[in-house]
Design a protein around this motif. Structure first.
Motif, PDB file in Angstrom:
ATOM      1  N   LYS A  46       0.833  -1.204   0.000  1.00 40.42           N
ATOM      2  CA  LYS A  46       0.000   0.000   0.000  1.00 40.42           C
ATOM      3  C   LYS A  46       0.867   1.253   0.000  1.00 40.42           C
ATOM      4  N   ARG A  47       0.475   2.244  -0.810  1.00 38.15           N
ATOM      5  CA  ARG A  47       1.154   3.546  -0.892  1.00 38.15           C
ATOM      6  C   ARG A  47       0.115   4.654  -0.803  1.00 38.15           C
ATOM      7  N   SER A  53      -6.904  -0.811  -1.108  1.00 30.29           N
ATOM      8  CA  SER A  53      -7.108  -1.188   0.289  1.00 30.29           C
ATOM      9  C   SER A  53      -5.918  -2.047   0.709  1.00 30.29           C
ATOM     10  N   PRO A  54      -5.396  -1.844   1.925  1.00 36.94           N
ATOM     11  CA  PRO A  54      -4.205  -2.588   2.346  1.00 36.94           C
ATOM     12  C   PRO A  54      -4.521  -4.029   2.751  1.00 36.94           C
ATOM     13  N   ALA A  55      -3.850  -4.987   2.127  1.00 41.89           N
ATOM     14  CA  ALA A  55      -4.010  -6.390   2.490  1.00 41.89           C
ATOM     15  C   ALA A  55      -3.416  -6.618   3.871  1.00 41.89           C
ATOM     16  N   LYS A 134       5.929   6.631   6.718  1.00 42.75           N
ATOM     17  CA  LYS A 134       5.597   7.715   5.786  1.00 42.75           C
ATOM     18  C   LYS A 134       5.268   7.159   4.405  1.00 42.75           C
ATOM     19  N   SER A 135       4.240   7.717   3.789  1.00 41.36           N
ATOM     20  CA  SER A 135       3.805   7.397   2.423  1.00 41.36           C
ATOM     21  C   SER A 135       3.245   5.988   2.248  1.00 41.36           C
ATOM     22  N   ARG A 136       2.940   5.281   3.338  1.00 44.30           N
ATOM     23  CA  ARG A 136       2.398   3.922   3.232  1.00 44.30           C
ATOM     24  C   ARG A 136       0.881   3.891   3.342  1.00 44.30           C
ATOM     25  N   PRO A 151     -16.599   2.821  -5.294  1.00 43.66           N
ATOM     26  CA  PRO A 151     -15.272   2.546  -4.733  1.00 43.66           C
ATOM     27  C   PRO A 151     -14.826   3.597  -3.717  1.00 43.66           C
ATOM     28  N   THR A 152     -13.927   3.173  -2.836  1.00 44.35           N
ATOM     29  CA  THR A 152     -13.332   4.069  -1.843  1.00 44.35           C
ATOM     30  C   THR A 152     -11.921   4.451  -2.287  1.00 44.35           C
ATOM     31  N   GLU A 153     -11.267   5.262  -1.486  1.00 45.36           N
ATOM     32  CA  GLU A 153      -9.867   5.637  -1.730  1.00 45.36           C
ATOM     33  C   GLU A 153      -8.904   4.588  -1.153  1.00 45.36           C
TER      34      GLU A 153
END
Length: 179
Positions: A46-47, A53-55, A134-136, A151-153
C-alpha cells in the motif's frame, strides 16, 4: 465469580473475483454483507494515494460519529462525536501524518465532518498507526458507503443500515482482515 473473557470478532473483506476491483463482500461468521473497497483493489504494498485497500489483518481501534445525525447504537468500541474542525492528516511530509488533527491545519488532511454522510460512522483501523511509515497510506477506515457501493480511496465501506446493524458487535478485540 470471574467474568467470561471477551471473544474477538473476525471480519473478512474480500474482493469478489471477476467483478470490478472495488466490489467486495464482508463476511462476519455466516453473515455476508456487500462492501466497497479501494478502486484499485487490494494490495500488499500500500502507498499513499494509490486507491488500494491494504491487504492484512487490522484491529479496530475506536470510532467517530456525527451526533447531529442519526446516532449509532451502542458499541463496545470507544466512540466520540465529531466536531466541524476534526480532520485526519494525509500529508506524508507532516509530523502528524496518519493522525487526527484539528482545523485549521497547514498540511493536507481528510475532513472527518463531511456533508456526504460517508463519515456519519467511521472506525479507525490500526493500519499504519504503530509503527507509522511515511507514504504507506493514511486514513484507512471502516466507514459508510456511497449509494451503489461506489469505490473508496482505500477504505472498507458498508451500507449505513448494514454498518448500524454490525456496530453493536464490534469491539477493540475485533480484527478486520482485508484480502
Amino acid at each position: 465469580m470471574k467474568a467470561a473473557p471477551k471473544t474477538s470478532l473476525h471480519l473478512v473483506a474480500t474482493r469478489i473475483p471477476g467483478r470490478s476491483p472495488a466490489v467486495g463482500r464482508l463476511q462476519v461468521g455466516s453473515l455476508i454483507l456487500p462492501c466497497a473497497i479501494g478502486s484499485a483493489g487490494v494490495r500488499r504494498d500500500k502507498r499513499e494515494g494509490d486507491h488500494a485497500s491494504p491487504a492484512g489483518s487490522w484491529r479496530l481501534l475506536y470510532g467517530f460519529f456525527r451526533a447531529d445525525r442519526r446516532a449509532p447504537r451502542s458499541s463496545a468500541l470507544p466512540m466520540r462525536a465529531t466536531r466541524p474542525g476534526d480532520g485526519w492528516c494525509d500529508d506524508p511530509a507532516s509530523a502528524l501524518y496518519n493522525r487526527q488533527v484539528a482545523a485549521p491545519f497547514a498540511r493536507s488532511f481528510e475532513t472527518l465532518w463531511r456533508d456526504d454522510r460517508l463519515y456519519d460512522i467511521v472506525i479507525v483501523l490500526d493500519y499504519n498507526i504503530h509503527p507509522r511509515r511515511k507514504s504507506r497510506g493514511s486514513a484507512i477506515f471502516l466507514h459508510c458507503a456511497r449509494d451503489g457501493l461506489d469505490p473508496t480511496e482505500g477504505c472498507i465501506a458498508l451500507r449505513p443500515r448494514d454498518f448500524r446493524r454490525l456496530l453493536p458487535r464490534l469491539s477493540t478485540q475485533t480484527i478486520l482482515t482485508i484480502r
